[in-house]
Write a protein that holds these residues in place. Structure first.
Motif, PDB file in Angstrom:
ATOM      1  N   LEU A  12       0.828  -1.220   0.000  1.00  0.00           N
ATOM      2  CA  LEU A  12       0.000   0.000   0.000  1.00  0.00           C
ATOM      3  C   LEU A  12       0.852   1.255   0.000  1.00  0.00           C
ATOM      4  CD1 LEU A  12      -2.950  -0.863   2.393  1.00  0.00           C
ATOM      5  CD2 LEU A  12      -3.037  -0.421  -0.066  1.00  0.00           C
ATOM      6  N   GLY A  13       1.333   1.631  -1.157  1.00  0.00           N
ATOM      7  CA  GLY A  13       2.022   2.923  -1.304  1.00  0.00           C
ATOM      8  C   GLY A  13       1.020   3.964  -1.760  1.00  0.00           C
ATOM      9  N   GLY A  14       1.497   5.193  -1.932  1.00  0.00           N
ATOM     10  CA  GLY A  14       0.623   6.276  -2.365  1.00  0.00           C
ATOM     11  C   GLY A  14      -0.031   5.985  -3.713  1.00  0.00           C
ATOM     12  N   SER A 207       5.028   8.434   6.493  1.00  0.00           N
ATOM     13  CA  SER A 207       5.593   8.033   5.215  1.00  0.00           C
ATOM     14  C   SER A 207       6.319   6.714   5.384  1.00  0.00           C
ATOM     15  CB  SER A 207       6.589   9.093   4.764  1.00  0.00           C
ATOM     16  OG  SER A 207       7.309   8.623   3.661  1.00  0.00           O
ATOM     17  N   ARG A 208       6.448   5.965   4.273  1.00  0.00           N
ATOM     18  CA  ARG A 208       7.292   4.772   4.372  1.00  0.00           C
ATOM     19  C   ARG A 208       8.706   5.212   4.743  1.00  0.00           C
ATOM     20  NH1 ARG A 208       9.260   4.512  -1.172  1.00  0.00           N
ATOM     21  NH2 ARG A 208       7.960   5.891  -2.424  1.00  0.00           N
ATOM     22  N   LEU A 209       9.423   4.312   5.438  1.00  0.00           N
ATOM     23  CA  LEU A 209      10.773   4.654   5.874  1.00  0.00           C
ATOM     24  C   LEU A 209      11.714   4.408   4.698  1.00  0.00           C
ATOM     25  CD1 LEU A 209      10.738   2.998   9.431  1.00  0.00           C
ATOM     26  CD2 LEU A 209      10.147   5.350   8.803  1.00  0.00           C
ATOM     27  N   PRO A 211      15.360   6.483   2.673  1.00  0.00           N
ATOM     28  CA  PRO A 211      16.284   7.625   2.806  1.00  0.00           C
ATOM     29  C   PRO A 211      15.747   8.914   2.180  1.00  0.00           C
ATOM     30  CG  PRO A 211      17.499   5.655   2.207  1.00  0.00           C
ATOM     31  CD  PRO A 211      16.038   5.267   2.192  1.00  0.00           C
ATOM     32  N   TRP A 212      15.115   8.813   0.982  1.00  0.00           N
ATOM     33  CA  TRP A 212      14.694  10.065   0.329  1.00  0.00           C
ATOM     34  C   TRP A 212      13.455  10.674   0.963  1.00  0.00           C
ATOM     35  CZ3 TRP A 212      10.339  11.420  -2.592  1.00  0.00           C
ATOM     36  CH2 TRP A 212       9.481  10.388  -2.972  1.00  0.00           C
ATOM     37  N   LYS A 213      12.775   9.920   1.828  1.00  0.00           N
ATOM     38  CA  LYS A 213      11.623  10.498   2.549  1.00  0.00           C
ATOM     39  C   LYS A 213      12.108  11.350   3.725  1.00  0.00           C
ATOM     40  CE  LYS A 213       7.990   8.935   0.258  1.00  0.00           C
ATOM     41  NZ  LYS A 213       6.971   9.835  -0.327  1.00  0.00           N
ATOM     42  N   PHE A 233       6.765   8.698  14.112  1.00  0.00           N
ATOM     43  CA  PHE A 233       7.000   8.290  12.725  1.00  0.00           C
ATOM     44  C   PHE A 233       6.036   7.157  12.393  1.00  0.00           C
ATOM     45  CE2 PHE A 233      10.904  10.359  13.927  1.00  0.00           C
ATOM     46  CZ  PHE A 233      11.225  11.090  12.794  1.00  0.00           C
ATOM     47  N   VAL A 234       5.168   7.408  11.443  1.00  0.00           N
ATOM     48  CA  VAL A 234       4.161   6.420  11.054  1.00  0.00           C
ATOM     49  C   VAL A 234       4.524   5.935   9.646  1.00  0.00           C
ATOM     50  CG1 VAL A 234       1.706   6.025  10.642  1.00  0.00           C
ATOM     51  CG2 VAL A 234       2.438   7.585  12.466  1.00  0.00           C
ATOM     52  N   GLY A 235       4.754   4.636   9.519  1.00  0.00           N
ATOM     53  CA  GLY A 235       5.154   4.096   8.222  1.00  0.00           C
ATOM     54  C   GLY A 235       6.247   3.061   8.425  1.00  0.00           C
ATOM     55  N   PHE A 290       3.887  14.042  -5.771  1.00  0.00           N
ATOM     56  CA  PHE A 290       2.672  14.725  -5.331  1.00  0.00           C
ATOM     57  C   PHE A 290       2.774  14.979  -3.820  1.00  0.00           C
ATOM     58  CE2 PHE A 290      -1.653  14.717  -3.581  1.00  0.00           C
ATOM     59  CZ  PHE A 290      -2.260  15.690  -4.355  1.00  0.00           C
ATOM     60  N   GLY A 291       2.693  13.911  -3.034  1.00  0.00           N
ATOM     61  CA  GLY A 291       2.769  14.073  -1.569  1.00  0.00           C
ATOM     62  C   GLY A 291       1.382  13.997  -0.955  1.00  0.00           C
ATOM     63  N   ARG A 292       0.776  12.811  -1.008  1.00  0.00           N
ATOM     64  CA  ARG A 292      -0.580  12.633  -0.466  1.00  0.00           C
ATOM     65  C   ARG A 292      -0.663  13.077   0.982  1.00  0.00           C
ATOM     66  NH1 ARG A 292      -4.303   9.063  -2.578  1.00  0.00           N
ATOM     67  NH2 ARG A 292      -4.949   8.608  -0.436  1.00  0.00           N
ATOM     68  N   VAL A 293       0.388  12.774   1.756  1.00  0.00           N
ATOM     69  CA  VAL A 293       0.320  13.074   3.200  1.00  0.00           C
ATOM     70  C   VAL A 293       0.129  14.570   3.460  1.00  0.00           C
ATOM     71  CG1 VAL A 293       1.569  11.055   4.034  1.00  0.00           C
ATOM     72  CG2 VAL A 293       2.840  13.090   3.375  1.00  0.00           C
ATOM     73  N   ILE A 294       0.598  15.389   2.542  1.00  0.00           N
ATOM     74  CA  ILE A 294       0.466  16.841   2.728  1.00  0.00           C
ATOM     75  C   ILE A 294      -1.022  17.228   2.666  1.00  0.00           C
ATOM     76  CG2 ILE A 294       1.029  19.094   1.709  1.00  0.00           C
ATOM     77  CD1 ILE A 294       3.647  17.741   0.655  1.00  0.00           C
TER      78      ILE A 294
HETATM   79  N1  UDP Z   1       0.316   5.758   4.758  1.00  0.00           N
HETATM   80  C1  UDP Z   1      -0.439   4.794   5.439  1.00  0.00           C
HETATM   81  N2  UDP Z   1       0.093   4.217   6.552  1.00  0.00           N
HETATM   82  C2  UDP Z   1       1.337   4.502   6.998  1.00  0.00           C
HETATM   83  C3  UDP Z   1       2.103   5.486   6.288  1.00  0.00           C
HETATM   84  C4  UDP Z   1       1.561   6.084   5.165  1.00  0.00           C
HETATM   85  O1  UDP Z   1      -1.582   4.504   5.064  1.00  0.00           O
HETATM   86  O2  UDP Z   1       1.750   3.933   7.986  1.00  0.00           O
HETATM   87  C5  UDP Z   1      -0.288   6.395   3.570  1.00  0.00           C
HETATM   88  C6  UDP Z   1      -0.398   7.906   3.684  1.00  0.00           C
HETATM   89  O3  UDP Z   1      -1.533   8.257   4.452  1.00  0.00           O
HETATM   90  C7  UDP Z   1      -0.487   8.313   2.220  1.00  0.00           C
HETATM   91  C8  UDP Z   1       0.349   7.245   1.502  1.00  0.00           C
HETATM   92  O4  UDP Z   1       0.545   6.196   2.440  1.00  0.00           O
HETATM   93  O5  UDP Z   1      -1.819   8.251   1.760  1.00  0.00           O
HETATM   94  C9  UDP Z   1       1.691   7.759   1.043  1.00  0.00           C
HETATM   95  O6  UDP Z   1       1.514   8.567  -0.093  1.00  0.00           O
HETATM   96  P1  UDP Z   1       2.539   9.714  -0.477  1.00  0.00           P
HETATM   97  O7  UDP Z   1       2.071  10.333  -1.754  1.00  0.00           O
HETATM   98  O8  UDP Z   1       2.707  10.656   0.670  1.00  0.00           O
HETATM   99  O9  UDP Z   1       3.928   8.950  -0.658  1.00  0.00           O
HETATM  100  P2  UDP Z   1       4.338   7.672  -1.561  1.00  0.00           P
HETATM  101  O10 UDP Z   1       4.227   6.449  -0.715  1.00  0.00           O
HETATM  102  O11 UDP Z   1       3.416   7.639  -2.744  1.00  0.00           O
HETATM  103  O12 UDP Z   1       5.756   7.949  -1.955  1.00  0.00           O
END
Ligand code: UDP
Length: 378
Positions: A12-14, A207-209, A211-213, A233-235, A290-294
């Protein structure tokens, strides 16, 4: 219109969360084909979106692979291409949501004579991809895609800079359902109590953990903030970045931050957690597509500070909807955190303004209508 969506990931990425929001509008008339199994399939099933895992083996096309490796991996994915081409017979359109999906989708669209849409959610620059993989993506998109949708102007500019045709690109921002982000006051206190953060000023990083995050940038910034500023830190490391996770834990110990930092791992309850924070920090050191978290932070009514690069610049206006700081600059990040810590009323005014603007600007039903119009013109 019947759509065959393709995505390489089971995680589950963005990109996957965003595709779920797009596919919702087509649940009666679509299939999401995945190249790996995992929580993404489960989410699609929960949302009653038809899904099928099409590959049994992971496809190896890494960021650093050279042309030879890429070709070898393409020969190993021939059965998948055949399978996708066969399924595509029953659909009007192939919609590739990731780079590896583009490789398979392009060849299947050629074999099956179906139009191809590429939803580009990556910045095609050297920060993120090898020259070979950039060339492959651009060549396939130019040759096979009727439409390339990018998730920001920054993503579009990088595509064109990498050689992509400008006349096939349209920018469509990610959409969100504002009602899902309505904060509940009870959550705020309950979660802070659970985490033992009652009296703290809590900065959240979601964000996922990787380096570029830039999780390490927030750790460095904490040293320059008042003592009651803590970070959650959530991710998790989604793509094998275990060395970085180790590095972060060492950094916490070295900087003497053990009492001020918590790593919560991957969570599916992002909204209540965000709502329990006093500020959300986005610290990517390379341009964010984009940056969904923002946007999520804005919709939760929480103030947000973001790294000034890529798509984030299109989402945040300093002093109006949040703050932008130069990427990789812990001192300036610490200054903003400290200002927010000392000026809660002014900070909340900006958060409320950002919430109103984001609610209008990124409303999922409008965004999905925009997409439907574009797809209807193919
Ligand atoms: N997210 C999540 N659980 C976590 C960390 C992140 O559901 O523990 C979600 C976060 O809410 C966001 C997405 O993962 O909707 C990350 O999207 P973003 O565009 O910020 O970064 P990407 O993963 O696409 O690089």
């Amino acid at each position: 219109m019947k759509i065959l969506f393709l995505d390489q990931s089971g995680k589950l990425g963005g990109a996957e969360l965003s595709l779920t929001d797009v596919a919702k509008s087509y649940r009666e008339n679509c299939l999401v084909g995945l190249f790996a199994d995992g929580p993404f399939r489960e989410l699609l099933e929960q949302e009653q979106i038809p899904v099928q895992v099409l590959a049994t083996e992971q496809i190896q096309v890494s960021k650093d692979s050279n042309i030879l490796q890429s070709l070898v991996s393409i020969s190993s994915i021939a059965p998948l291409i055949t399978r996708v081409a066969k399924i595509a017979h029953h659909y009007d359109l192939i919609y590739a949501n990731t780079q590896k999906a583009l490789v398979i989708g392009a060849l299947a669209s050629f074999l099956r004579r179906r139009p191809l849409v590429y939803h580009l959610r990556d910045i095609l620059s050297a920060d993120h991809f090898s020259a070979t993989n950039r060339r492959i993506a651009v060549t396939l998109a130019n040759r096979f895609a009727s439409l390339v949708i990018t998730n920001s102007e920054a993503t579009k500019a990088a595509f064109i800079e990498a050689g992509g045709r400008s006349n096939i690109v349209e920018v469509v921002y990610n959409g969100f359902e504002p009602e899902k982000y309505l904060a509940q006051e009870s959550n705020y206190n309950q979660i802070r109590q659970q985490l033992g953060l009652d009296e703290q000023f809590v900065v959240g990083h979601f964000s996922r953990l990787s380096p570029w995050k830039g999780q390490h940038i927030l750790l460095e910034a904490l040293v320059h903030c008042p003592d009651d500023v803590t970070a959650i830190f959530v991710g998790d490391a989604l793509f094998g970045e275990q060395d970085y996770v180790e590095h972060l834990h060492q950094q916490v110990a070295k900087l003497g931050l053990k009492e001020r930092v918590q790593f919560l791992g991957f969570r599916s309850d992002v909204v209540p957690l965000m709502s329990a924070c006093d500020l959300i920090a986005h610290t990517s050191t390379a341009p964010e597509p984009f940056g969904r978290v923002i946007v999520e932070a804005m919709l939760c009514g929480r103030p947000v500070v973001a790294a000034e690069a890529g798509g984030a610049i299109e989402l945040v206006e300093t002093g109006k909807t949040g703050w932008l700081v130069p990427p990789g600059n812990p001192q300036q990040l610490a200054e903003i955190i400290t200002t927010c810590r000392h000026q809660p009323e002014a900070t909340m005014m900006i958060a409320n303004q950002a919430k109103d603007i984001a609610t209008q600007r990124f409303d999922l039903s409008n965004i999905n209508q925009e997409l439907a119009q574009l797809l209807g013109c193919i």
